[in-house]
Design an enzyme around this catalytic site. Structure first.
Site, PDB file in Angstrom:
ATOM      1  N   THR A   1       0.814  -1.216   0.000  1.00 44.29           N
ATOM      2  CA  THR A   1       0.000   0.000   0.000  1.00 44.29           C
ATOM      3  C   THR A   1       0.850   1.268   0.000  1.00 44.29           C
ATOM      4  OG1 THR A   1      -0.177  -0.027   2.416  1.00 44.29           O
ATOM      5  CG2 THR A   1      -1.935  -1.126   1.171  1.00 44.29           C
ATOM      6  N   ARG A   2       2.152   1.116   0.245  1.00 50.78           N
ATOM      7  CA  ARG A   2       3.022   2.298   0.264  1.00 50.78           C
ATOM      8  C   ARG A   2       4.471   1.873   0.057  1.00 50.78           C
ATOM      9  NH1 ARG A   2       5.171   2.944   5.635  1.00 50.78           N
ATOM     10  NH2 ARG A   2       4.326   1.370   7.063  1.00 50.78           N
TER      11      ARG A   2
ATOM     12  N   LEU B   1       0.220 -10.257   8.508  1.00 48.15           N
ATOM     13  CA  LEU B   1       1.130 -11.393   8.603  1.00 48.15           C
ATOM     14  C   LEU B   1       1.401 -11.832  10.034  1.00 48.15           C
ATOM     15  CD1 LEU B   1       3.749 -10.797   5.768  1.00 48.15           C
ATOM     16  CD2 LEU B   1       1.522 -11.875   5.686  1.00 48.15           C
TER      17      LEU B   1
ATOM     18  N   ASN C   1       7.315  -8.729   0.182  1.00 45.53           N
ATOM     19  CA  ASN C   1       7.856  -7.425   0.554  1.00 45.53           C
ATOM     20  C   ASN C   1       7.509  -7.022   1.985  1.00 45.53           C
ATOM     21  OD1 ASN C   1       8.760  -4.476  -0.020  1.00 45.53           O
ATOM     22  ND2 ASN C   1       6.622  -4.275   0.618  1.00 45.53           N
TER      23      ASN C   1
ATOM     24  N   SER D   1      17.437  -7.084   2.896  1.00 45.50           N
ATOM     25  CA  SER D   1      17.943  -5.753   3.258  1.00 45.50           C
ATOM     26  C   SER D   1      19.453  -5.812   3.389  1.00 45.50           C
ATOM     27  CB  SER D   1      17.342  -5.294   4.589  1.00 45.50           C
ATOM     28  OG  SER D   1      18.002  -4.130   5.071  1.00 45.50           O
TER      29      SER D   1
ATOM     30  N   TYR E   1      15.415  -7.530  13.404  1.00 41.58           N
ATOM     31  CA  TYR E   1      15.175  -7.256  11.981  1.00 41.58           C
ATOM     32  C   TYR E   1      16.297  -7.821  11.109  1.00 41.58           C
ATOM     33  CZ  TYR E   1      14.129  -4.477   7.773  1.00 41.58           C
ATOM     34  OH  TYR E   1      13.833  -4.074   6.495  1.00 41.58           O
TER      35      TYR E   1
ATOM     36  N   THR F   1      16.064 -11.542  10.624  1.00 43.54           N
ATOM     37  CA  THR F   1      15.052 -11.990   9.660  1.00 43.54           C
ATOM     38  C   THR F   1      15.502 -11.742   8.230  1.00 43.54           C
ATOM     39  OG1 THR F   1      13.817  -9.878   9.678  1.00 43.54           O
ATOM     40  CG2 THR F   1      13.172 -11.555  11.293  1.00 43.54           C
ATOM     41  N   LYS F   2      16.176 -10.636   8.001  1.00 45.06           N
ATOM     42  CA  LYS F   2      16.586 -10.324   6.631  1.00 45.06           C
ATOM     43  C   LYS F   2      17.728 -11.236   6.174  1.00 45.06           C
ATOM     44  CE  LYS F   2      13.476  -7.290   5.806  1.00 45.06           C
ATOM     45  NZ  LYS F   2      12.427  -7.571   4.818  1.00 45.06           N
TER      46      LYS F   2
END
Length: 248
Positions: free
Chosen positions: A16-17, A66, A92, A144, A157, A160-161
């Site tokens: 959405t963005r 999610l 994404n 990332s 974070y 996870t990436k």
């Protein structure tokens, strides 16, 4: 060579963005039907309508959180009432819960893993049916730069990436016999509403780490995703493309 995706259905999570929306628009500009997802179904439908009007393609907005397996399952029930299957999947969607490690709660850790890794696992499993049957599919996972470099305050974070890279490489090997290609894109610092709130001093500090001396744009990430979803990338799988201005 012009990339054409007419007849394809693309699902872009968290679209959405920001980067997700730029990816959805880029795929729509190539003629693909796009499915927009976000935690707000109303917002997802509004964005889908804007994209449909702008590019003259079919676009659908679906609520998908999610953090919730129930929400994911419900979203796919809706999706499969709208289309016969998914040809292209872009994972994404992701969240951050930034804190220094010793101050990070178990909830901060678990929620980021649940969205960024478990959510990707569930969405991908639900998306594969048509790809495997027709022996053609594209999956692009948005990782990332911090999955490779690490970052202070982002142990959850960054984990996870980095995990998405292992997910990408392993799944690529499993699905290659069915001609389903799985790759990852690892953006660096990209101009989004997340970077817009940073002070000019902080922005300049980050830019000094980038050889090109600037932040990237969401469209520059989307261009790479479009390439990976096309026939131009028909012999590429299990790879990571870095879009970071030369940071390493």
């Amino acid at each position: 060579m012009e990339i054409k995706l007419q007849g394809k259905v693309s699902l872009v999570t968290g679209s959405t963005r920001g980067i997700g929306r730029a990816i959805a628009e880029k795929l729509a500009s190539a003629g693909s039907t796009v499915i927009i997802t976000g935690t707000s179904g109303e917002r997802a439908k509004a964005v889908a309508e804007e994209i449909a009007n702008k590019y003259g393609v079919k676009a659908h907005g679906v609520e998908m959180n999610l953090l919730s397996e129930e929400s994911i399952n419900k979203a796919f029930e809706e999706i499969y009432n709208l289309v016969d299957g998914i040809d292209i999947l872009v994972n994404n969607a992701g969240i951050t819960r930034d804190k220094l490690f010793l101050r990070m709660s178990l909830l901060d850790w678990e929620e980021v893993l649940k969205v960024n890794l478990t959510g990707t696992f569930l969405v991908t499993q639900n998306s594969l049916r048509k790809m495997i049957k027709q022996r053609w599919g594209r999956i692009v996972n948005i990782s990332s730069v911090v999955g490779f470099t690490g970052n202070v305050g982002q142990v959850n974070y960054s984990t996870t990436k980095a995990g998405l890279i292992g997910f990408t490489k392993s799944l690529a090997k499993e699905l290659a016999p069915r001609n389903v290609l799985v790759n990852a894109v690892a953006p660096g610092f990209i101009e989004t509403d997340m970077t817009a709130v940073l002070s000019e001093e902080i922005k300049q500090k980050y830019k000094e780490q980038i050889p090109l001396g600037r932040f990237g744009s969401p469209e520059e990430v989307a261009n790479v995703v479009l390439f990976l979803c096309s026939e131009l990338a028909s012999y590429i799988t299990g790879e990571v493309i870095h879009v970071n201005g030369g940071m390493f």
